[in-house]
Design a protein around this motif. Structure first.
Motif, PDB file in Angstrom:
ATOM      1  N   PRO A 269       0.677  -1.098   0.070  1.00 14.43           N
ATOM      2  CA  PRO A 269       0.064  -0.065  -0.001  1.00 14.43           C
ATOM      3  C   PRO A 269       0.766   1.262   0.009  1.00 14.43           C
ATOM      4  CG  PRO A 269      -0.716  -1.658   1.628  1.00 14.43           C
ATOM      5  CD  PRO A 269       0.490  -2.173   1.134  1.00 14.43           C
ATOM      6  N   ALA A 270       2.154   1.129   0.031  1.00  9.11           N
ATOM      7  CA  ALA A 270       2.978   2.381   0.483  1.00  9.11           C
ATOM      8  C   ALA A 270       3.953   2.477  -0.811  1.00  9.11           C
ATOM      9  CB  ALA A 270       3.544   2.200   1.894  1.00  9.11           C
ATOM     10  N   LYS A 271       3.877   1.763  -1.643  1.00  6.52           N
ATOM     11  CA  LYS A 271       5.030   1.654  -2.569  1.00  6.52           C
ATOM     12  C   LYS A 271       5.184   3.260  -3.430  1.00  6.52           C
ATOM     13  CE  LYS A 271       5.730  -2.101  -4.969  1.00  6.52           C
ATOM     14  NZ  LYS A 271       5.528  -3.317  -6.014  1.00  6.52           N
ATOM     15  N   SER A 272       3.959   3.509  -3.693  1.00  5.26           N
ATOM     16  CA  SER A 272       4.102   4.906  -4.274  1.00  5.26           C
ATOM     17  C   SER A 272       4.817   5.936  -3.599  1.00  5.26           C
ATOM     18  CB  SER A 272       2.759   5.245  -4.992  1.00  5.26           C
ATOM     19  OG  SER A 272       1.865   5.599  -3.897  1.00  5.26           O
ATOM     20  N   LEU A 273       4.616   5.871  -2.288  1.00  6.60           N
ATOM     21  CA  LEU A 273       5.151   7.178  -1.454  1.00  6.60           C
ATOM     22  C   LEU A 273       6.786   6.780  -1.001  1.00  6.60           C
ATOM     23  CD1 LEU A 273       2.354   7.685   1.148  1.00  6.60           C
ATOM     24  CD2 LEU A 273       2.766   8.646  -1.269  1.00  6.60           C
ATOM     25  N   LEU A 274       7.137   5.392  -1.254  1.00 10.41           N
ATOM     26  CA  LEU A 274       8.505   5.000  -1.198  1.00 10.41           C
ATOM     27  C   LEU A 274       9.363   5.208  -2.410  1.00 10.41           C
ATOM     28  CD1 LEU A 274       7.606   2.277   1.429  1.00 10.41           C
ATOM     29  CD2 LEU A 274       8.405   4.753   1.994  1.00 10.41           C
ATOM     30  N   GLY A 275       8.582   5.429  -3.591  1.00 10.44           N
ATOM     31  CA  GLY A 275       9.436   5.371  -4.869  1.00 10.44           C
ATOM     32  C   GLY A 275       9.562   4.054  -5.402  1.00 10.44           C
ATOM     33  N   LEU A 276       8.821   2.927  -4.904  1.00  3.80           N
ATOM     34  CA  LEU A 276       9.112   1.671  -5.475  1.00  3.80           C
ATOM     35  C   LEU A 276       8.506   1.311  -6.657  1.00  3.80           C
ATOM     36  CD1 LEU A 276       8.971  -0.070  -2.027  1.00  3.80           C
ATOM     37  CD2 LEU A 276      11.107   0.536  -3.237  1.00  3.80           C
ATOM     38  N   VAL A 277       9.067   0.380  -7.462  1.00  2.00           N
ATOM     39  CA  VAL A 277       8.256   0.077  -8.712  1.00  2.00           C
ATOM     40  C   VAL A 277       7.579  -1.180  -8.597  1.00  2.00           C
ATOM     41  CG1 VAL A 277       9.703   1.705 -10.140  1.00  2.00           C
ATOM     42  CG2 VAL A 277      10.594  -0.636  -9.847  1.00  2.00           C
TER      43      VAL A 277
END
Length: 277
Positions: A269-277
């Motif tokens: 759920p947090a990937k977009s806020l952590l810069g993860l692809v």
């Protein structure tokens, strides 16, 4: 500078908690492990000088097995001392690398030192402006225990960001409940809120509401078997290596495998806020 949207921004990720023992370093190790194992470039920095847990686990080692003095932050872990006047500016200077994702494991109780980097101890506004000028958004990753001081740490950071005004809009928040301290949400009473049965007053819960209103995301840090966790840290075994390391017994290898699978699911759920692809 025009603000990039959440999904396409370069990221400075700051693992933080004013409370010691919250799991910051292990959370940072888990993120680095997840990203690099997926083939994503991530620059990693340990702000606890040459003694930090992130450096010990993910720092590059020489032929003798010792941590190398010179570290490539993308292949290993760069390091500096956040408490040192001559070194803490590394937090900002790392942005000159132009890496898409830069992760800093901040020393415990490091807020006062963050405030000294650009703001002479008076807030975070100029520090955030420095990040904004280089085109980075900032994600604070708050590690949460069941102690009231951990929730208070999140509230303090929220206060600082609000006081920064317009530039505070470049900041995102991820709150990570460390499951070592409880497997149910109610095990984090000051975060979720609870009732004083004598007065009827509700205690806690307000900071959680503030995070949600700020667009923050709440996830969890799974609990790795304690015996296994106790072994891999001093032995310098990376999580990805722990699945097959002959230095661990088969049961411990499986504990590491399960943890990595659990973390991959928890972080989604947090990937977009952590810069993860």
């Amino acid at each position: 500078m025009a603000k990039k949207t959440v999904g396409d921004a370069r990221r400075v990720i700051l693992f933080t908690s004013e409370k010691g023992g919250a799991g910051k370093s292990f959370g940072a190790c888990s993120l680095i492990d997840y990203a690099r194992s997926s083939g994503q470039r991530v620059a990693a920095y340990d702000s606890d000088g040459g003694v930090g847990a992130l450096l010990k686990l993910y720092g590059s080692r020489g032929p003798d097995g010792d941590i190398e003095m010179q570290q490539d932050p993308v292949a290993g872990v760069g390091y500096y001392n956040l408490r040192n006047d001559d070194e803490r500016s590394t937090l900002v200077n790392a942005c000159a690398s132009d890496e898409s994702v830069i992760v800093h494991d901040l020393a415990g109780g490091g807020l006062a030192d963050l405030m000294r980097i650009q703001d002479a101890g008076a807030g975070l506004k100029r520090l955030l402006r420095a990040f904004d000028s280089t085109g980075y958004r900032v994600t604070f990753v708050h590690l949460l225990t069941n102690d009231d001081s951990a929730t208070a740490s999140v509230a303090t950071y929220l206060d600082m960001i609000e006081e920064a005004g317009e530039v505070g809009k470049i900041v995102d928040h991820v709150v990570v409940k460390n499951r070592l301290y409880g497997i149910r949400d109610v095990d984090f009473p000051f975060w979720v809120g609870f009732k004083d049965h004598e007065s009827g007053e509700t205690i806690g819960g307000g900071t959680r509401t503030r995070i949600k209103n700020a667009g923050g995301v709440e996830i969890e840090l799974p609990s790795l078997d304690r015996r296994t966790a106790a072994m891999i840290k001093p032995m310098g075994i990376k999580l990805a290596d722990g699945e097959t390391s002959r230095r661990l017994d088969l049961s411990s290898q499986q504990h590491v495998r399960n943890y990595r699978l659990d973390f991959a699911e928890a972080i989604a759920p947090a990937k977009s806020l952590l810069g993860l692809v």
